[in-house]
Scaffold this active site. Sequence first.
Site, PDB file in Angstrom:
ATOM      1  N   ALA A  79     -14.730 -11.349 -15.512  1.00  0.00           N
ATOM      2  CA  ALA A  79     -15.391 -10.364 -14.638  1.00  0.00           C
ATOM      3  C   ALA A  79     -15.372  -8.952 -15.205  1.00  0.00           C
ATOM      4  CB  ALA A  79     -14.726 -10.374 -13.259  1.00  0.00           C
ATOM      5  N   LYS A 126      -8.133 -13.238 -10.340  1.00  0.00           N
ATOM      6  CA  LYS A 126      -8.869 -11.968 -10.504  1.00  0.00           C
ATOM      7  C   LYS A 126     -10.084 -12.173 -11.390  1.00  0.00           C
ATOM      8  CE  LYS A 126      -6.216  -9.452  -7.979  1.00  0.00           C
ATOM      9  NZ  LYS A 126      -6.741  -8.917  -6.696  1.00  0.00           N
ATOM     10  N   ARG A 127     -10.543 -13.410 -11.472  1.00  0.00           N
ATOM     11  CA  ARG A 127     -11.742 -13.758 -12.250  1.00  0.00           C
ATOM     12  C   ARG A 127     -11.602 -13.311 -13.705  1.00  0.00           C
ATOM     13  NH1 ARG A 127     -11.148 -16.059  -7.916  1.00  0.00           N
ATOM     14  NH2 ARG A 127     -12.800 -16.153  -6.353  1.00  0.00           N
ATOM     15  N   ARG A 146     -21.896   0.730 -11.249  1.00  0.00           N
ATOM     16  CA  ARG A 146     -20.531   1.199 -10.909  1.00  0.00           C
ATOM     17  C   ARG A 146     -20.344   2.665 -11.302  1.00  0.00           C
ATOM     18  NH1 ARG A 146     -19.901  -3.089  -8.207  1.00  0.00           N
ATOM     19  NH2 ARG A 146     -19.610  -5.067  -9.278  1.00  0.00           N
ATOM     20  N   LEU A 157     -11.265  -3.389 -12.432  1.00  0.00           N
ATOM     21  CA  LEU A 157     -11.673  -2.147 -11.773  1.00  0.00           C
ATOM     22  C   LEU A 157     -10.545  -1.531 -10.956  1.00  0.00           C
ATOM     23  CD1 LEU A 157     -15.247  -3.348 -10.737  1.00  0.00           C
ATOM     24  CD2 LEU A 157     -14.707  -1.659 -12.494  1.00  0.00           C
ATOM     25  N   GLY A 201     -17.508   0.659 -22.480  1.00  0.00           N
ATOM     26  CA  GLY A 201     -16.492   1.348 -23.280  1.00  0.00           C
ATOM     27  C   GLY A 201     -15.781   0.400 -24.219  1.00  0.00           C
ATOM     28  N   GLU A 212     -22.021  -2.061 -15.183  1.00  0.00           N
ATOM     29  CA  GLU A 212     -21.511  -0.704 -15.368  1.00  0.00           C
ATOM     30  C   GLU A 212     -22.458   0.330 -14.768  1.00  0.00           C
ATOM     31  OE1 GLU A 212     -21.409  -3.063 -17.616  1.00  0.00           O
ATOM     32  OE2 GLU A 212     -19.633  -2.923 -18.874  1.00  0.00           O
ATOM     33  N   GLU A 221     -18.828  -7.830 -23.289  1.00  0.00           N
ATOM     34  CA  GLU A 221     -18.380  -7.117 -24.498  1.00  0.00           C
ATOM     35  C   GLU A 221     -17.413  -7.997 -25.297  1.00  0.00           C
ATOM     36  OE1 GLU A 221     -18.394  -2.510 -23.874  1.00  0.00           O
ATOM     37  OE2 GLU A 221     -17.214  -3.357 -22.263  1.00  0.00           O
TER      38      GLU A 221
HETATM   39  C1  1HE Z   1     -11.732  -8.044  -9.684  1.00  0.00           C
HETATM   40  C2  1HE Z   1     -12.801  -7.944 -10.607  1.00  0.00           C
HETATM   41  C3  1HE Z   1     -12.788  -6.854 -11.514  1.00  0.00           C
HETATM   42  C4  1HE Z   1     -13.120  -9.685  -9.398  1.00  0.00           C
HETATM   43  N1  1HE Z   1     -11.768  -5.988 -11.436  1.00  0.00           N
HETATM   44  N2  1HE Z   1     -10.745  -7.154  -9.680  1.00  0.00           N
HETATM   45  N3  1HE Z   1     -17.052  -5.843 -13.451  1.00  0.00           N
HETATM   46  C5  1HE Z   1     -17.783  -6.003 -12.355  1.00  0.00           C
HETATM   47  O1  1HE Z   1     -18.362  -5.087 -11.832  1.00  0.00           O
HETATM   48  C6  1HE Z   1     -17.779  -7.395 -11.760  1.00  0.00           C
HETATM   49  C7  1HE Z   1     -16.989  -7.384 -10.467  1.00  0.00           C
HETATM   50  N4  1HE Z   1     -16.766  -8.726  -9.954  1.00  0.00           N
HETATM   51  C8  1HE Z   1     -17.733  -9.456  -9.339  1.00  0.00           C
HETATM   52  O2  1HE Z   1     -18.883  -9.094  -9.271  1.00  0.00           O
HETATM   53  C9  1HE Z   1     -17.293 -10.775  -8.768  1.00  0.00           C
HETATM   54  O3  1HE Z   1     -15.895 -10.721  -8.528  1.00  0.00           O
HETATM   55  C10 1HE Z   1     -17.602 -11.994  -9.661  1.00  0.00           C
HETATM   56  C11 1HE Z   1     -19.111 -12.230  -9.679  1.00  0.00           C
HETATM   57  C12 1HE Z   1     -17.096 -11.803 -11.085  1.00  0.00           C
HETATM   58  C13 1HE Z   1     -16.885 -13.245  -9.089  1.00  0.00           C
HETATM   59  O4  1HE Z   1     -17.227 -13.407  -7.725  1.00  0.00           O
HETATM   60  P1  1HE Z   1     -16.331 -14.376  -6.809  1.00  0.00           P
HETATM   61  O5  1HE Z   1     -17.003 -14.427  -5.467  1.00  0.00           O
HETATM   62  O6  1HE Z   1     -16.071 -15.649  -7.518  1.00  0.00           O
HETATM   63  O7  1HE Z   1     -14.884 -13.664  -6.696  1.00  0.00           O
HETATM   64  P2  1HE Z   1     -14.454 -12.407  -5.800  1.00  0.00           P
HETATM   65  O8  1HE Z   1     -14.109 -12.851  -4.411  1.00  0.00           O
HETATM   66  O9  1HE Z   1     -15.444 -11.298  -5.896  1.00  0.00           O
HETATM   67  O10 1HE Z   1     -13.146 -11.903  -6.571  1.00  0.00           O
HETATM   68  C14 1HE Z   1     -11.903 -12.573  -6.455  1.00  0.00           C
HETATM   69  C15 1HE Z   1     -10.826 -11.541  -6.658  1.00  0.00           C
HETATM   70  O11 1HE Z   1     -10.944 -10.988  -7.957  1.00  0.00           O
HETATM   71  C16 1HE Z   1     -10.967 -10.354  -5.710  1.00  0.00           C
HETATM   72  O12 1HE Z   1      -9.666  -9.845  -5.461  1.00  0.00           O
HETATM   73  P3  1HE Z   1      -8.856 -10.240  -4.109  1.00  0.00           P
HETATM   74  O13 1HE Z   1      -7.545  -9.544  -4.266  1.00  0.00           O
HETATM   75  O14 1HE Z   1      -9.720  -9.711  -2.978  1.00  0.00           O
HETATM   76  O15 1HE Z   1      -8.766 -11.741  -4.095  1.00  0.00           O
HETATM   77  C17 1HE Z   1     -11.712  -9.342  -6.536  1.00  0.00           C
HETATM   78  O16 1HE Z   1     -11.483  -8.004  -6.113  1.00  0.00           O
HETATM   79  C18 1HE Z   1     -11.093  -9.573  -7.906  1.00  0.00           C
HETATM   80  N5  1HE Z   1     -11.968  -9.131  -8.970  1.00  0.00           N
HETATM   81  N6  1HE Z   1     -13.639  -8.971 -10.385  1.00  0.00           N
HETATM   82  C19 1HE Z   1     -10.790  -6.153 -10.551  1.00  0.00           C
HETATM   83  N7  1HE Z   1     -13.757  -6.679 -12.427  1.00  0.00           N
HETATM   84  C20 1HE Z   1     -14.343  -1.320 -21.293  1.00  0.00           C
HETATM   85  S1  1HE Z   1     -15.475  -0.883 -20.191  1.00  0.00           S
HETATM   86  C21 1HE Z   1     -16.006  -2.299 -19.352  1.00  0.00           C
HETATM   87  C22 1HE Z   1     -16.635  -1.876 -18.072  1.00  0.00           C
HETATM   88  C23 1HE Z   1     -16.822  -3.022 -17.137  1.00  0.00           C
HETATM   89  O17 1HE Z   1     -16.472  -4.152 -17.415  1.00  0.00           O
HETATM   90  S2  1HE Z   1     -17.583  -2.618 -15.668  1.00  0.00           S
HETATM   91  C24 1HE Z   1     -17.905  -4.161 -14.924  1.00  0.00           C
HETATM   92  C25 1HE Z   1     -16.748  -4.608 -14.084  1.00  0.00           C
END
Ligand code: 1HE
Length: 262
Positions: A65, A28-29, A138, A69, A143, A135, A115
């Site tokens: 990551a 889940k990265r 999204r 989410l 937070g 964020e 963060e």
């Molecule tokens: C996840 C998450 C996640 C990956 N929550 N499941 N963060 C983001 O908006 C970043 C979201 N993630 C990405 O943009 C990409 O996943 C990455 C650039 C980090 C990595 O890409 P990649 O191609 O190596 O991996 P992937 O195929 O996108 O992800 C592999 C799996 O991890 C996949 O799940 P699967 O079940 O389909 O294999 C993804 O759904 C899962 N995954 N990132 C949940 N973030 C206190 S407030 C803080 C607010 C925030 O942090 S908002 C920013 C959130």
Amino acid sequence: MNATPDLQAVDVTLDGAVAIVRLRRPAKRNALSDGLILALRQTFETLPEAARAAVICGEGEHFCAGLDLSELRERDAGEGVMHSRLWHTALEAIEKGRVPVVAALHGAVVGGGLELASACHVRVADDSAYFALPEGSRGIFVGGSGSVRIPKLIGVPRMMDMMLTGRVYDAEAGERIGLAQYRVPAGQALPKALELARRIAENAPLTNFALMHALPRIAEQASDHGLFTEALISAIAQAAPEAKARLRAFLEGKAAKVRKDA
Ligand code: 1HE
């Protein structure tokens, strides 16, 4: 909040005086679920007694990551506040904990991952690292204390730009603007972080403690108060037996000199 610490998702090993804390959700990265955040808090509150510095790193292709989410669901405002406060206490356990923490950054360092990195005391990015705050796109807000800590690293205008436009900084630009203090070739973040942590672990513990707990507070005080706090802390630090022994060693020619290639 019903989560319990997900202790499978954090691995802690002791390498001499350095605790290595590894995020272990690579599939889940290393997304930060509530259980992982709770485990991080517990980990940093209960680091092995022998640890005098720590390194935090991520398993797999990415450091972190950000927020998991998949756990974002309909929360009412009160639950949202409690969720954010959970992150605050966990990251506070890192920033204002017992030992300095070096972050070894590679791949995605995004959202809550940034963060988390910004709660550490030194950041090392390898050339695969990139920084973003998705964020904005999204439909949410930081937070996990990002609005407090990240502007201290890069200023409000740069953070504003990252969140408004989705701008991504690569490792080279990240180091230039202050998201990381060190940049190393891909694959070298952990070895470099370990090297720095070992050096930090050799400092007098009271000096490290004063740096972690006094420096950020002094920087936020009015200068008159800051100068007074500085006088108190420096007097306490230099009165410690270890400080006296180190000064004596230097005066007797037994301690390392400052070298420009150190
Ligand atoms: C996840 C998450 C996640 C990956 N929550 N499941 N963060 C983001 O908006 C970043 C979201 N993630 C990405 O943009 C990409 O996943 C990455 C650039 C980090 C990595 O890409 P990649 O191609 O190596 O991996 P992937 O195929 O996108 O992800 C592999 C799996 O991890 C996949 O799940 P699967 O079940 O389909 O294999 C993804 O759904 C899962 N995954 N990132 C949940 N973030 C206190 S407030 C803080 C607010 C925030 O942090 S908002 C920013 C959130």
